[in-house]
Design a protein around this motif. Structure first.
Motif, mmCIF file in Angstrom:
data_model
loop_
_atom_site.group_PDB
_atom_site.id
_atom_site.type_symbol
_atom_site.label_atom_id
_atom_site.label_comp_id
_atom_site.label_asym_id
_atom_site.label_seq_id
_atom_site.Cartn_x
_atom_site.Cartn_y
_atom_site.Cartn_z
ATOM 1 N N ASN A 165 10.309 19.491 24.402
ATOM 2 C CA ASN A 165 9.514 20.362 25.274
ATOM 3 C C ASN A 165 8.489 21.169 24.484
ATOM 4 O O ASN A 165 8.332 22.357 24.706
ATOM 5 N N GLY A 166 7.858 20.525 23.547
ATOM 6 C CA GLY A 166 6.809 21.183 22.772
ATOM 7 C C GLY A 166 7.313 21.990 21.588
ATOM 8 O O GLY A 166 6.532 22.417 20.750
ATOM 9 N N GLU A 167 8.641 22.194 21.496
ATOM 10 C CA GLU A 167 9.185 22.937 20.346
ATOM 11 C C GLU A 167 9.591 21.947 19.268
ATOM 12 O O GLU A 167 10.303 20.987 19.543
ATOM 13 N N LEU A 168 9.192 22.208 18.063
ATOM 14 C CA LEU A 168 9.512 21.282 16.990
ATOM 15 C C LEU A 168 11.005 21.280 16.709
ATOM 16 O O LEU A 168 11.645 22.316 16.632
ATOM 17 N N ILE A 169 11.552 20.104 16.576
ATOM 18 C CA ILE A 169 12.952 19.970 16.204
ATOM 19 C C ILE A 169 13.053 20.019 14.689
ATOM 20 O O ILE A 169 13.852 20.723 14.113
ATOM 21 N N GLY A 170 12.215 19.284 14.036
ATOM 22 C CA GLY A 170 12.230 19.308 12.578
ATOM 23 C C GLY A 170 10.910 18.757 12.110
ATOM 24 O O GLY A 170 10.382 17.858 12.731
ATOM 25 N N VAL A 171 10.344 19.307 11.080
ATOM 26 C CA VAL A 171 9.068 18.809 10.584
ATOM 27 C C VAL A 171 9.221 18.461 9.131
ATOM 28 O O VAL A 171 9.592 19.290 8.312
ATOM 29 N N LEU A 228 14.273 24.626 11.282
ATOM 30 C CA LEU A 228 14.815 25.498 12.322
ATOM 31 C C LEU A 228 16.139 26.094 11.855
ATOM 32 O O LEU A 228 16.856 25.488 11.064
ATOM 33 N N SER A 229 16.472 27.247 12.382
ATOM 34 C CA SER A 229 17.777 27.830 12.083
ATOM 35 C C SER A 229 18.862 27.007 12.773
ATOM 36 O O SER A 229 18.597 26.301 13.751
ATOM 37 N N GLU A 230 20.076 27.104 12.269
ATOM 38 C CA GLU A 230 21.221 26.423 12.890
ATOM 39 C C GLU A 230 21.319 26.806 14.363
ATOM 40 O O GLU A 230 21.606 25.975 15.227
ATOM 41 N N ARG A 231 21.050 28.069 14.612
ATOM 42 C CA ARG A 231 21.158 28.596 15.970
ATOM 43 C C ARG A 231 20.149 27.930 16.907
ATOM 44 O O ARG A 231 20.480 27.529 18.023
ATOM 45 N N ALA A 232 18.918 27.778 16.422
ATOM 46 C CA ALA A 232 17.875 27.137 17.227
ATOM 47 C C ALA A 232 18.215 25.666 17.458
ATOM 48 O O ALA A 232 17.992 25.120 18.541
ATOM 49 N N ILE A 233 18.779 25.046 16.423
ATOM 50 C CA ILE A 233 19.170 23.643 16.554
ATOM 51 C C ILE A 233 20.262 23.496 17.611
ATOM 52 O O ILE A 233 20.202 22.625 18.465
ATOM 53 N N LEU A 234 21.236 24.383 17.571
ATOM 54 C CA LEU A 234 22.320 24.316 18.557
ATOM 55 C C LEU A 234 21.781 24.530 19.967
ATOM 56 O O LEU A 234 22.190 23.850 20.898
ATOM 57 N N VAL A 274 18.471 10.971 15.618
ATOM 58 C CA VAL A 274 17.354 11.812 15.169
ATOM 59 C C VAL A 274 16.904 12.720 16.315
ATOM 60 O O VAL A 274 16.668 13.918 16.127
ATOM 61 N N ILE A 275 16.825 12.154 17.519
ATOM 62 C CA ILE A 275 16.397 12.958 18.676
ATOM 63 C C ILE A 275 17.377 14.098 18.926
ATOM 64 O O ILE A 275 16.989 15.201 19.297
ATOM 65 N N ASN A 276 18.653 13.842 18.673
ATOM 66 C CA ASN A 276 19.678 14.860 18.935
ATOM 67 C C ASN A 276 20.039 15.694 17.702
ATOM 68 O O ASN A 276 21.059 16.375 17.700
ATOM 69 N N HIS A 277 19.197 15.648 16.651
ATOM 70 C CA HIS A 277 19.432 16.467 15.448
ATOM 71 C C HIS A 277 20.647 16.065 14.641
ATOM 72 O O HIS A 277 21.117 16.848 13.821
ATOM 73 N N LEU A 278 21.229 14.926 14.930
ATOM 74 C CA LEU A 278 22.399 14.551 14.143
ATOM 75 C C LEU A 278 21.960 13.922 12.829
ATOM 76 O O LEU A 278 22.743 13.805 11.899
ATOM 77 N N GLU A 279 20.692 13.512 12.769
ATOM 78 C CA GLU A 279 20.095 13.003 11.535
ATOM 79 C C GLU A 279 18.736 13.661 11.372
ATOM 80 O O GLU A 279 18.040 13.882 12.369
ATOM 81 N N LYS A 280 18.360 13.919 10.138
ATOM 82 C CA LYS A 280 17.018 14.453 9.886
ATOM 83 C C LYS A 280 16.093 13.318 9.460
ATOM 84 O O LYS A 280 16.461 12.521 8.598
ATOM 85 N N PRO A 281 14.894 13.264 10.037
ATOM 86 C CA PRO A 281 13.967 12.239 9.560
ATOM 87 C C PRO A 281 13.512 12.539 8.130
ATOM 88 O O PRO A 281 13.458 13.696 7.720
ATOM 89 N N ASP A 282 13.203 11.479 7.374
ATOM 90 C CA ASP A 282 12.650 11.664 6.032
ATOM 91 C C ASP A 282 11.174 12.053 6.136
ATOM 92 O O ASP A 282 10.641 12.747 5.286
ATOM 93 N N ALA A 283 10.515 11.549 7.156
ATOM 94 C CA ALA A 283 9.118 11.894 7.403
ATOM 95 C C ALA A 283 8.889 11.847 8.904
ATOM 96 O O ALA A 283 9.642 11.210 9.627
ATOM 97 N N GLY A 284 7.830 12.542 9.347
ATOM 98 C CA GLY A 284 7.546 12.597 10.772
ATOM 99 C C GLY A 284 8.257 13.767 11.423
ATOM 100 O O GLY A 284 8.893 14.572 10.740
ATOM 101 N N HIS A 285 8.117 13.859 12.732
ATOM 102 C CA HIS A 285 8.773 14.974 13.420
ATOM 103 C C HIS A 285 9.158 14.592 14.841
ATOM 104 O O HIS A 285 8.708 13.591 15.380
ATOM 105 N N VAL A 286 10.006 15.420 15.393
ATOM 106 C CA VAL A 286 10.427 15.264 16.777
ATOM 107 C C VAL A 286 10.251 16.614 17.428
ATOM 108 O O VAL A 286 10.596 17.638 16.829
ATOM 109 N N SER A 287 9.681 16.660 18.627
ATOM 110 C CA SER A 287 9.640 17.932 19.338
ATOM 111 C C SER A 287 10.292 17.785 20.701
ATOM 112 O O SER A 287 10.316 16.709 21.294
#
Ligand code: ADP
Ligand code: MG
Length: 235
Positions: free
Chosen positions: A70-76, A86-92, A55-68
């Protein structure tokens, strides 16, 4: 290192839930990884440790909650409602700032040790081939394998291969490195050399998360030890 609770977290995991079908694998995880800190995650098999790293590395998406990061949201996502993607590009771009070292080292068998370490910064356009080679040699020296630069992975022990895998991860200069049971596939006599490389990184200011069953190592190196049990953090 002294860090106050108000320093921004390198990674902030808030209220993360993840289920596979009816199976709740992560059941409300809150975890802040401070810059430069070493967090060790302990817990029985099946408790959700690898899923949390994924989840921290974006290989899985959380069903609820979020990960950020350095202050940037990974997924909400909150209660199943997707609030922001986030766009694929931002995720990469974010994933590039996170290194991942697995139990199985996954080196390229047809490339030399040096080529294995130098490949990623060239492929991602970060460095020209010559600079990447120079960097790779320096990193191999750092993990004690400068003399193996021209060898192929099959000519190395498991511990040496894992040290190459760590050097390869370092070549991308990640700010955070996630280790998922980096010594579990090794014969006992080879565990120490890999832990010693990780210990060296721990003093170098990189934010590390290490999933391991090596309790002694956890006690010695961790700033923060987390026990995971059935998808929950139990201190
Ligand atoms: P750990 O790393 O602590 O051993 P994992 O995070 O790998 O635990 O797995 C936690 C639980 O989630 C296990 O029961 C596992 O079978 C299940 N699981 C993990 N990944 C998947 C998946 N992609 N699909 C279905 N179940 C999964
Ligand atoms: Mg696991």
């Amino acid at each position: 290192m002294t860090l106050t609770d108000t320093s921004p977290a390198a990674v902030d995991v808030r209220g993360v839930h993840k289920a596979y079908g009816a199976h709740r694998v992560l059941d409300g995880i809150d975890l802040a990884l401070r810059p430069g800190q070493v967090t060790v995650i302990l817990g029985p098999s099946g408790s959700g440790k690898s899923t949390l790293l994924r989840v921290i590395n974006h290989l899985e998406k959380p069903d609820a909650g979020h990960v950020s990061l350095n202050g940037e949201l990974i997924g909400v996502r909150r209660h199943g409602t997707r609030l922001k993607e986030l766009s694929e590009r931002a995720i990469l771009a974010q994933r590039r700032r996170i290194g991942f070292v697995f139990q199985a080292f996954h080196l390229f068998p047809h490339l030399t040790v040096l080529e294995n370490v130098a490949a990623a910064p060239v492929a991602t356009g970060q460095l020209a081939a010559k600079e990447a080679q120079k960097l790779a040699l320096g990193l191999l020296d750092r993990v004690g394998l400068a003399d193996k630069a021209g060898a192929y992975p099959r000519q190395l022990s498991g511990g040496q291969q894992q040290r190459v895998a760590i050097a390869r991860t370092l070549a991308l200069k990640p700010g955070i490195i996630l280790f998922d049971e980096p010594t579990s596939a090794l014969d006992p006599e080879l565990v120490g050399e890999v832990l010693s490389v990780i210990r060296d990184l721990a003093t170098g200011g990189t934010t590390l998360v290490v999933v391991t069953h090596e309790i002694g190592f956890a006690r010695e190196v961790a700033d923060h030890v987390v026990f995971l049990d059935r998808g929950r953090i139990v201190e």
